[in-house]
Design a protein around this motif. Structure first.
Motif, mmCIF file in Angstrom:
data_model
loop_
_atom_site.group_PDB
_atom_site.id
_atom_site.type_symbol
_atom_site.label_atom_id
_atom_site.label_comp_id
_atom_site.label_asym_id
_atom_site.label_seq_id
_atom_site.Cartn_x
_atom_site.Cartn_y
_atom_site.Cartn_z
ATOM 1 N N SER A 195 -0.878 -3.614 -3.480
ATOM 2 C CA SER A 195 -2.192 -3.174 -2.969
ATOM 3 C C SER A 195 -3.062 -3.891 -2.401
ATOM 4 C CB SER A 195 -2.618 -2.165 -4.227
ATOM 5 O OG SER A 195 -1.899 -1.365 -4.887
ATOM 6 N N TYR A 255 3.751 -3.864 -10.065
ATOM 7 C CA TYR A 255 2.525 -3.480 -9.303
ATOM 8 C C TYR A 255 1.481 -4.289 -9.369
ATOM 9 C CZ TYR A 255 4.513 1.625 -9.219
ATOM 10 O OH TYR A 255 5.415 2.557 -8.868
ATOM 11 N N LEU A 314 -7.706 -0.770 -4.008
ATOM 12 C CA LEU A 314 -7.369 0.386 -4.888
ATOM 13 C C LEU A 314 -7.934 1.633 -4.479
ATOM 14 C CD1 LEU A 314 -7.272 -1.212 -8.366
ATOM 15 C CD2 LEU A 314 -5.328 -1.176 -6.978
ATOM 16 N N ASN A 358 1.979 5.236 -5.710
ATOM 17 C CA ASN A 358 2.133 4.430 -7.082
ATOM 18 C C ASN A 358 2.747 5.529 -7.871
ATOM 19 O OD1 ASN A 358 1.002 2.400 -5.739
ATOM 20 N ND2 ASN A 358 -0.476 2.170 -7.529
ATOM 21 N N VAL A 389 -3.314 4.517 -10.698
ATOM 22 C CA VAL A 389 -3.221 3.309 -11.259
ATOM 23 C C VAL A 389 -3.101 3.303 -12.630
ATOM 24 C CG1 VAL A 389 -4.921 1.195 -11.369
ATOM 25 C CG2 VAL A 389 -4.919 2.652 -9.243
ATOM 26 N N VAL A 433 -3.217 3.794 -2.744
ATOM 27 C CA VAL A 433 -2.234 3.589 -4.049
ATOM 28 C C VAL A 433 -1.726 5.137 -4.524
ATOM 29 C CG1 VAL A 433 -3.930 1.980 -5.003
ATOM 30 C CG2 VAL A 433 -4.380 4.359 -5.620
ATOM 31 N N ASP A 453 0.908 -1.190 0.099
ATOM 32 C CA ASP A 453 -0.005 0.076 0.047
ATOM 33 C C ASP A 453 0.805 1.306 -0.060
ATOM 34 O OD1 ASP A 453 -2.362 -1.463 -0.247
ATOM 35 O OD2 ASP A 453 -2.786 -1.421 1.876
#
Length: 297
Positions: free
Chosen positions: A115, A143, A118, A126, A174, A123, A74
């Motif tokens: 993760s 990922y 989401l 990321n 994402v 996230v 996370d």
């Protein structure tokens, strides 16, 4: 930064930001004044405001080191992310990468970003903003995302809803790692390291979101579970049916929470939570119709 060792895995907590105050009824629509008063009387300071109906949350990640690999579970809220629907998350500037460096991890060192689900607060890091573009923060990482979870939010995003999907995180945190070719979709029982029962693996815990998973770490009797958002606050140990306003399926959330607590109770296994301020981790025992949590940080 708290540190644990479970089997051959070293686990560090890395904070994005702590001591975030939330109105209790906004976080838990069914919370009662009695639940909050009970929490004030029994929990360590820093979980429930001493006078007002406010709950403290932390936003942090976990770094797992195992077999020469670095796994980041996370990635919190992230910097420079436009989150107009929640001003406390909007355009943040936090020292997350500096805190990651404090446990001797550089972005290029991360092998896997995992993760549990989401949502925007899991996230955000990321990606980072570079020359006006969202690019993967961890250039060498895979990922890893649960397939059902990804497909649910992908399909919502495809409808071009007027409401940004996961507060805009699907678009800026994402999709860029999908476009970079770094996203890996897996099933709910995927093994990240070793084998089930001796390594790091995923387990389904749906309810808070459609494809929510917990991360299980362990070997033999030395076990830990990273619970994601199955649990948000320790008041849910004594009131396991208390659901978060963000739960996708409240009945599913209750089932997953009770199953996790029942599994952990009286075993000595470590529970590593996503939103408890320090002390964050602990162990469960049965107590009446609920559970007692012994903090171990």
């Amino acid at each position: 930064m708290s540190k644990h060792r479970v089997g051959n895995v070293d686990i560090n907590k890395v904070v994005d930001f702590e001591q975030s105050l939330w109105r209790a009824e906004d976080l838990f629509p069914d919370v009662t004044p009695g639940m909050l008063e009970e929490g004030r009387a029994t929990l360590p300071p820093g979980f429930i405001h001493p006078e007002e109906d406010l709950v403290y949350l932390s936003f942090h990640s976990y770094v797992l080191r195992s077999g020469g690999r670095t796994i980041l579970v996370d990635t919190c809220v992230g910097n420079c992310k436009e989150r107009r629907s929640l001003p406390s998350w909007n355009m943040l500037r936090t020292p997350f990468l500096e805190n990651l460096a404090a446990v001797c991890v550089r972005p290029e060192d991360v092998d896997i970003v995992m993760s549990t689900h989401l949502h925007a607060d899991h996230v955000g890091w990321n990606t980072r903003l570079l020359d006006g573009r969202w690019v993967p923060t961890f250039p060498n990482a895979r990922y890893v995302m649960e397939r059902t979870e990804f497909e649910h939010f992908r399909d919502l995003h495809a409808t071009h809803s007027a409401v940004p999907v996961t507060r805009g995180a699907f678009a800026d945190s994402v999709l860029p790692v999908v476009d970079s070719g770094q996203a890996v979709l897996v099933e709910m029982n995927h093994v990240l390291e070793g084998i089930r029962g001796d390594g790091i693996w995923l387990e389904p815990s749906v309810g808070h979101s459609p494809g929510h998973v917990c991360v299980h770490v362990g070997t033999g009797r030395d076990q830990a579970i990273l619970s994601g958002d199955v649990i948000h606050s320790p008041i849910q140990f004594t009131h396991p049916d208390l659901c978060s306003a963000a739960d996708f399926d409240r009945d599913g959330s209750r089932r997953s929470r009770r199953a996790l607590m029942e599994r952990l109770a009286d075993t000595g296994s470590l529970l590593l939570t996503s939103h408890f301020p320090s002390p964050t981790a602990g162990r469960l025992s049965r107590q009446g119709d609920g559970y007692a949590f012994r903090f171990s940080d």
